[in-house]
Design a protein around this motif. Structure first.
Motif, PDB file in Angstrom:
ATOM      1  N   GLY A   1       0.854  -1.405  -0.008  1.00 45.84           N
ATOM      2  CA  GLY A   1       0.007  -0.113  -0.220  1.00 45.84           C
ATOM      3  C   GLY A   1       0.868   1.244   0.062  1.00 45.84           C
ATOM      4  N   TRP A   2       1.851   1.211   0.888  1.00 48.79           N
ATOM      5  CA  TRP A   2       2.849   2.472   1.010  1.00 48.79           C
ATOM      6  C   TRP A   2       3.460   2.464  -0.408  1.00 48.79           C
ATOM      7  CZ3 TRP A   2       8.223   2.478   0.726  1.00 48.79           C
ATOM      8  CH2 TRP A   2       8.790   3.716   1.008  1.00 48.79           C
ATOM      9  N   ILE A   3       3.976   1.467  -0.858  1.00 45.46           N
ATOM     10  CA  ILE A   3       4.858   1.423  -2.095  1.00 45.46           C
ATOM     11  C   ILE A   3       3.941   2.156  -3.182  1.00 45.46           C
ATOM     12  CG2 ILE A   3       6.046   0.111  -3.852  1.00 45.46           C
ATOM     13  CD1 ILE A   3       6.674  -1.689  -1.573  1.00 45.46           C
TER      14      ILE A   3
ATOM     15  N   ILE B   1       0.005  26.003  -3.819  1.00 45.96           N
ATOM     16  CA  ILE B   1       1.108  25.392  -4.531  1.00 45.96           C
ATOM     17  C   ILE B   1       0.789  23.668  -4.630  1.00 45.96           C
ATOM     18  CG2 ILE B   1       3.728  24.703  -4.923  1.00 45.96           C
ATOM     19  CD1 ILE B   1       2.610  27.960  -5.280  1.00 45.96           C
ATOM     20  N   THR B   2       0.475  23.176  -3.513  1.00 42.30           N
ATOM     21  CA  THR B   2       0.209  21.926  -3.367  1.00 42.30           C
ATOM     22  C   THR B   2      -1.214  21.711  -4.144  1.00 42.30           C
ATOM     23  OG1 THR B   2       0.805  22.109  -0.953  1.00 42.30           O
ATOM     24  CG2 THR B   2       0.262  19.882  -1.810  1.00 42.30           C
ATOM     25  N   ASN B   3      -2.121  22.577  -3.934  1.00 46.06           N
ATOM     26  CA  ASN B   3      -3.392  22.583  -4.685  1.00 46.06           C
ATOM     27  C   ASN B   3      -3.073  22.285  -6.372  1.00 46.06           C
ATOM     28  OD1 ASN B   3      -4.475  22.651  -2.156  1.00 46.06           O
ATOM     29  ND2 ASN B   3      -5.100  24.791  -2.491  1.00 46.06           N
TER      30      ASN B   3
ATOM     31  N   ILE C   1      -1.795  18.637   3.967  1.00 46.42           N
ATOM     32  CA  ILE C   1      -1.428  19.308   5.232  1.00 46.42           C
ATOM     33  C   ILE C   1       0.065  18.923   5.435  1.00 46.42           C
ATOM     34  CG2 ILE C   1      -2.023  17.091   6.778  1.00 46.42           C
ATOM     35  CD1 ILE C   1      -2.830  20.776   7.661  1.00 46.42           C
ATOM     36  N   ALA C   2       0.721  18.002   4.847  1.00 43.42           N
ATOM     37  CA  ALA C   2       2.101  17.797   4.972  1.00 43.42           C
ATOM     38  C   ALA C   2       2.753  19.008   4.207  1.00 43.42           C
ATOM     39  CB  ALA C   2       2.458  16.300   4.335  1.00 43.42           C
ATOM     40  N   GLY C   3       2.056  19.198   2.917  1.00 38.59           N
ATOM     41  CA  GLY C   3       2.691  20.220   2.348  1.00 38.59           C
ATOM     42  C   GLY C   3       2.484  21.772   2.912  1.00 38.59           C
TER      43      GLY C   3
ATOM     44  N   GLU D   1       1.413  22.833   6.209  1.00 41.85           N
ATOM     45  CA  GLU D   1       1.724  23.319   7.752  1.00 41.85           C
ATOM     46  C   GLU D   1       3.163  23.243   7.617  1.00 41.85           C
ATOM     47  OE1 GLU D   1      -0.595  23.524   9.885  1.00 41.85           O
ATOM     48  OE2 GLU D   1       0.571  23.460  11.647  1.00 41.85           O
ATOM     49  N   THR D   2       4.147  22.464   7.172  1.00 40.88           N
ATOM     50  CA  THR D   2       5.442  22.589   7.048  1.00 40.88           C
ATOM     51  C   THR D   2       5.976  23.816   6.437  1.00 40.88           C
ATOM     52  OG1 THR D   2       5.295  21.125   5.222  1.00 40.88           O
ATOM     53  CG2 THR D   2       5.751  20.050   7.431  1.00 40.88           C
ATOM     54  N   THR D   3       5.864  23.915   5.205  1.00 41.68           N
ATOM     55  CA  THR D   3       6.349  25.001   4.368  1.00 41.68           C
ATOM     56  C   THR D   3       5.966  26.368   5.108  1.00 41.68           C
ATOM     57  OG1 THR D   3       6.358  23.581   2.664  1.00 41.68           O
ATOM     58  CG2 THR D   3       6.993  25.610   1.959  1.00 41.68           C
TER      59      THR D   3
ATOM     60  N   ASN E   1      13.561  23.667  13.797  1.00 40.66           N
ATOM     61  CA  ASN E   1      13.096  22.250  13.804  1.00 40.66           C
ATOM     62  C   ASN E   1      11.395  22.506  13.524  1.00 40.66           C
ATOM     63  OD1 ASN E   1      15.431  20.823  14.833  1.00 40.66           O
ATOM     64  ND2 ASN E   1      15.361  22.705  16.116  1.00 40.66           N
ATOM     65  N   ILE E   2      11.325  22.579  12.164  1.00 42.95           N
ATOM     66  CA  ILE E   2       9.444  22.508  11.970  1.00 42.95           C
ATOM     67  C   ILE E   2       8.924  21.259  12.319  1.00 42.95           C
ATOM     68  CG2 ILE E   2       7.987  22.908  10.011  1.00 42.95           C
ATOM     69  CD1 ILE E   2      10.248  24.979  10.477  1.00 42.95           C
ATOM     70  N   VAL E   3       9.537  20.077  12.289  1.00 38.65           N
ATOM     71  CA  VAL E   3       8.997  18.688  12.534  1.00 38.65           C
ATOM     72  C   VAL E   3       9.997  18.261  13.398  1.00 38.65           C
ATOM     73  CG1 VAL E   3       7.668  16.699  11.597  1.00 38.65           C
ATOM     74  CG2 VAL E   3       8.193  18.683  10.112  1.00 38.65           C
TER      75      VAL E   3
ATOM     76  N   LEU F   1      10.108  16.075  16.058  1.00 41.43           N
ATOM     77  CA  LEU F   1      10.213  14.510  16.226  1.00 41.43           C
ATOM     78  C   LEU F   1      10.002  13.807  15.019  1.00 41.43           C
ATOM     79  CD1 LEU F   1       8.671  14.474  19.547  1.00 41.43           C
ATOM     80  CD2 LEU F   1      11.103  14.520  19.271  1.00 41.43           C
ATOM     81  N   GLY F   2      10.113  14.419  13.875  1.00 45.19           N
ATOM     82  CA  GLY F   2       9.636  13.573  12.522  1.00 45.19           C
ATOM     83  C   GLY F   2       8.157  13.075  12.867  1.00 45.19           C
ATOM     84  N   ILE F   3       8.096  12.044  11.746  1.00 43.04           N
ATOM     85  CA  ILE F   3       6.519  11.518  11.984  1.00 43.04           C
ATOM     86  C   ILE F   3       7.155  10.111  12.690  1.00 43.04           C
ATOM     87  CG2 ILE F   3       4.803  10.435  10.726  1.00 43.04           C
ATOM     88  CD1 ILE F   3       5.470  12.554   8.628  1.00 43.04           C
TER      89      ILE F   3
HETATM   90  C1  HEM Z   1       9.683  22.778   5.065  1.00 39.29           C
HETATM   91  C2  HEM Z   1       8.908  21.722   4.515  1.00 39.29           C
HETATM   92  C3  HEM Z   1       8.707  20.522   4.910  1.00 39.29           C
HETATM   93  C4  HEM Z   1       9.395  19.895   6.057  1.00 39.29           C
HETATM   94  C5  HEM Z   1      10.400  20.447   7.158  1.00 39.29           C
HETATM   95  C6  HEM Z   1       9.050  18.469   5.998  1.00 39.29           C
HETATM   96  C7  HEM Z   1       9.499  17.445   6.635  1.00 39.29           C
HETATM   97  C8  HEM Z   1       9.067  16.212   6.805  1.00 39.29           C
HETATM   98  C9  HEM Z   1       9.470  15.126   7.872  1.00 39.29           C
HETATM   99  C10 HEM Z   1      10.394  15.368   9.081  1.00 39.29           C
HETATM  100  C11 HEM Z   1       9.131  13.980   7.311  1.00 39.29           C
HETATM  101  C12 HEM Z   1       8.836  12.393   8.184  1.00 39.29           C
HETATM  102  C13 HEM Z   1       9.847  11.735   7.298  1.00 39.29           C
HETATM  103  C14 HEM Z   1      10.022  10.173   8.077  1.00 39.29           C
HETATM  104  O1  HEM Z   1       8.951   9.819   8.410  1.00 39.29           O
HETATM  105  O2  HEM Z   1      11.012   9.830   8.702  1.00 39.29           O
HETATM  106  C15 HEM Z   1       7.957  14.249   6.157  1.00 39.29           C
HETATM  107  C16 HEM Z   1       7.248  13.320   5.360  1.00 39.29           C
HETATM  108  C17 HEM Z   1       6.251  13.510   4.432  1.00 39.29           C
HETATM  109  N1  HEM Z   1       6.316  14.836   3.812  1.00 39.29           N
HETATM  110 FE1  HEM Z   1       7.381  16.481   4.282  1.00 39.29          FE
HETATM  111  N2  HEM Z   1       8.057  18.141   4.920  1.00 39.29           N
HETATM  112  C18 HEM Z   1       8.100  19.510   4.163  1.00 39.29           C
HETATM  113  C19 HEM Z   1       7.119  19.804   3.067  1.00 39.29           C
HETATM  114  C20 HEM Z   1       6.610  18.894   2.500  1.00 39.29           C
HETATM  115  C21 HEM Z   1       5.824  18.957   1.241  1.00 39.29           C
HETATM  116  C22 HEM Z   1       5.764  20.374   0.527  1.00 39.29           C
HETATM  117  C23 HEM Z   1       5.060  17.900   0.955  1.00 39.29           C
HETATM  118  C24 HEM Z   1       4.165  17.514  -0.292  1.00 39.29           C
HETATM  119  C25 HEM Z   1       3.248  18.283  -0.471  1.00 39.29           C
HETATM  120  C26 HEM Z   1       5.387  17.142   1.999  1.00 39.29           C
HETATM  121  C27 HEM Z   1       4.819  15.523   2.210  1.00 39.29           C
HETATM  122  C28 HEM Z   1       5.361  14.570   2.859  1.00 39.29           C
HETATM  123  C29 HEM Z   1       4.853  13.209   2.820  1.00 39.29           C
HETATM  124  C30 HEM Z   1       3.919  12.639   1.870  1.00 39.29           C
HETATM  125  C31 HEM Z   1       5.577  12.542   3.828  1.00 39.29           C
HETATM  126  C32 HEM Z   1       5.304  11.172   4.518  1.00 39.29           C
HETATM  127  C33 HEM Z   1       6.499  10.216   3.402  1.00 39.29           C
HETATM  128  C34 HEM Z   1       5.981   8.862   3.947  1.00 39.29           C
HETATM  129  O3  HEM Z   1       5.711   8.274   4.863  1.00 39.29           O
HETATM  130  O4  HEM Z   1       6.730   8.029   2.880  1.00 39.29           O
HETATM  131  N3  HEM Z   1       6.368  17.672   2.737  1.00 39.29           N
HETATM  132  N4  HEM Z   1       8.332  15.600   5.725  1.00 39.29           N
END
Ligand code: HEM
Length: 503
Positions: free
Chosen positions: A123-125, A181-183, A300-302, A304-306, A364-366, A368-370
């Motif tokens: 599923g993830w792949i 941008i993600t939209n 949200i990943a795109g 909240e972080t950026t 340190n935006i994230v 503890l990572g995920i």
């Molecule tokens: C400054 C901006 C960003 C930071 C600091 C950031 C940081 C991270 C971190 C720390 C993870 C966790 C990785 C892990 O599990 O080890 C992650 C995962 C992820 N990020 Fe980002 N992110 C950013 C922007 C984005 C953007 C723009 C997108 C897409 C629109 C995105 C999509 C994802 C996705 C889909 C995952 C999960 C990957 C997976 O589980 O295979 N992120 N991000």
């Protein structure tokens, strides 16, 4: 009747005792597991995570070693601290550490499907592959995409200009611009800055990113039966999640209308193509539900972080006018005023690059990572970690690792420049994490940060309203964001017209 009451009380007592024994047994560290701080019965170390968990974990690593364990109320977790240990796990044993933990909260929110929260496996792949190829086809893999970001930058600059140098909180504007941008990739369209419905969805979602690390969320993971309690922040989290889900169902339906098979206009079309193509395969993971989860996760990943990275950048520029001045000088020298900065300028704008890298390291935006999980039984540094163990990667500790950074507690962009002023890559710089699950949007995020930040500083000088200096203490959640603050953005060239691109 009395004897019946006595029997009922005895039964209740026996059940409670059995539950207590079960919980205490769950709290035992598995054999060969890393050591960790002492724990309270039942709730383990949950209360220690209530404020600044990343800082608490780094401090504990000084006592218990780079790899230590925590008890999240009967859930054994391993915390990895420092760059060396993170690399050993996420890079050298990338497959063993590539899973996500099946915690009740994640199970409830995404059923461990979608992309970001998906279990490691087919599923993830499939979902990661599809997202990567969609980013290539509809996103920063296309040269034309840069001009779409540039166009969004113009909407953004115009909206900033409307404040005419008066104090305003840039949070909503930055969120709207970044999410657009993600939209473009997901829906093929941007949303107007006054689209209340979309904004409301993003607000609910970001509140959940904050609530996901609240003590109530940890308690729900440890004792899922607390869902029956009518109070507690977990209830708000569920309510928000239900609202976001309903909105996503509606919007996906809208954007899949008039779809022509095998002619995808955006991520949703590409997903539906894959879903129909694999409909005869019972093992395939594409489904309407996983489409909804993955769209939500990408948004949200795109966003909240950026957004938070740019908000921190703006805050630090106003806080350190000398750094902002250096930035402005570089933009004026490399780009000038007659055109907008473009991605190709990045190679010559080393100071801007150094500032953006320092923002990502320092803020340190994230942090503890995920959360990860082990996909098999494994051994690291002599410790045995069973399959399915929750693994927390303390990325913050890598960015403050004294083996790799001099005076990590200082905001100092020059650490990314050598003696000749050339940009240098630093190994322990891991804001996007490492290994198989590393951030999928890294390239997009870097492009957005560079273009938004440099066009903003080309046009405006940023300062705080007279007499106010906001706090730099972060607001805690899965991501670290600044507290609400106001800035004054004054035009650097008083007669500049933002939309025409001329000064
Ligand atoms: C400054 C901006 C960003 C930071 C600091 C950031 C940081 C991270 C971190 C720390 C993870 C966790 C990785 C892990 O599990 O080890 C992650 C995962 C992820 N990020 Fe980002 N992110 C950013 C922007 C984005 C953007 C723009 C997108 C897409 C629109 C995105 C999509 C994802 C996705 C889909 C995952 C999960 C990957 C997976 O589980 O295979 N992120 N991000």
């Amino acid at each position: 009747r009395e004897s019946r009451q006595r029997a009922e009380s005895a039964l209740l007592l026996a059940v409670v005792t059995l539950l207590l024994i079960r919980q205490l047994l769950k709290q035992r560290r598995p054999r060969g597991f890393p050591p960790g701080p002492s724990r309270l019965p039942l709730i383990g170390n949950v209360l220690s995570l209530a404020s600044e968990p990343h800082v608490f974990m780094r401090k504990q690593s000084e006592k218990h070693g780079q790899i230590f364990s925590l008890d999240l109320g009967g859930i054994s977790a391993v915390v990895i601290n420092g760059y060396d240990a993170i690399k050993e796990c996420l890079v050298h044993q990338s497959e063993a550490f590539a899973d996500r933990p099946s915690l009740p909260l994640f199970e409830k929110l995404t059923k461990m499907g979608g992309l970001l929260n998906s279990k490691y496996g087919r599923g993830w792949i499939e979902h990661r592959k599809l997202a990567v190829s969609s980013f290539r086809c509809f996103g920063c893999g296309q040269k034309s995409f840069e001009s779409k970001i540039a166009e969004e930058c113009l909407f953004f600059l115009d909206a900033v200009d409307e404040h005419k140098g008066k104090a305003f909180d840039p949070k909503h504007l930055i969120t709207n611009a970044v999410s657009n941008i993600t939209n473009l990739i997901i829906f093929g369209e941007r949303f107007a800055y006054d689209d209340r419905e979309f904004q409301h969805m993003i607000e609910m979602f970001s509140e959940n990113v904050e609530l996901a690390t609240n003590a109530w969320a940890f308690l729900y993971n440890a004792f899922p039966w607390i869902k029956i309690l009518p109070f507690g922040k977990h209830q708000r989290l569920f309510k928000n999640a239900a609202e976001v889900y309903a909105f996503l169902v509606k919007i996906i339906e809208r954007f899949s209308q008039n779809r022509v098979a095998q002619s995808p206009r955006h991520y949703i079309d590409a997903y539906l193509d894959e879903m129909y193509k694999t409909s005869g395969d019972p093992e395939a993971s594409y489904s309407k539900e996983n489409l909804i989860f993955s769209v939500g996760e990408l948004i949200i990943a795109g966003t909240e972080t950026t957004t938070n990275a740019i908000r921190w950048g703006v805050l630090y520029m106003a806080l350190y006018p000398n750094i902002q001045g250096e930035n402005e000088k570089e933009i004026d020298r490399v780009v000038g005023g007659a055109r907008f900065p473009c991605w190709d300028d990045k190679a010559s704008m080393v100071y801007t690059e150094a500032v953006l890298h320092e923002v990502l390291r320092f803020c340190n935006i994230v942090p503890l990572g995920i959360f990860h999980a082990t996909s098999v039984d494994t051994v690291v540094r002599g410790y045995s970690i069973p399959k399915g163990t929750t693994v927390i990667t303390n990325l913050y500790s890598a960015h403050f690792d004294e083996k790799y950074w001099d005076h990590p507690e200082l905001f100092y962009p020059e650490r990314f420049l050598d003696g000749d002023g050339n940009f240098i890559k630093r190994e322990a710089f891991v804001p996007f994490s490492l290994g198989r699950r590393h951030c999928l949007g890294e390239q997009l995020a870097r492009m957005e940060m560079f273009l938004f930040f440099s066009t903003l500083l080309q046009r405006f000088h940023l300062g705080f309203p007279p007499g106010s200096v906001p706090s730099v203490a972060p607001r805690l959640g899965m991501t670290l964001q600044p507290q609400a603050y106001c800035i004054c953005a004054t035009r650097r060239q008083p007669d500049a017209k933002c939309r025409t691109g001329k000064f």
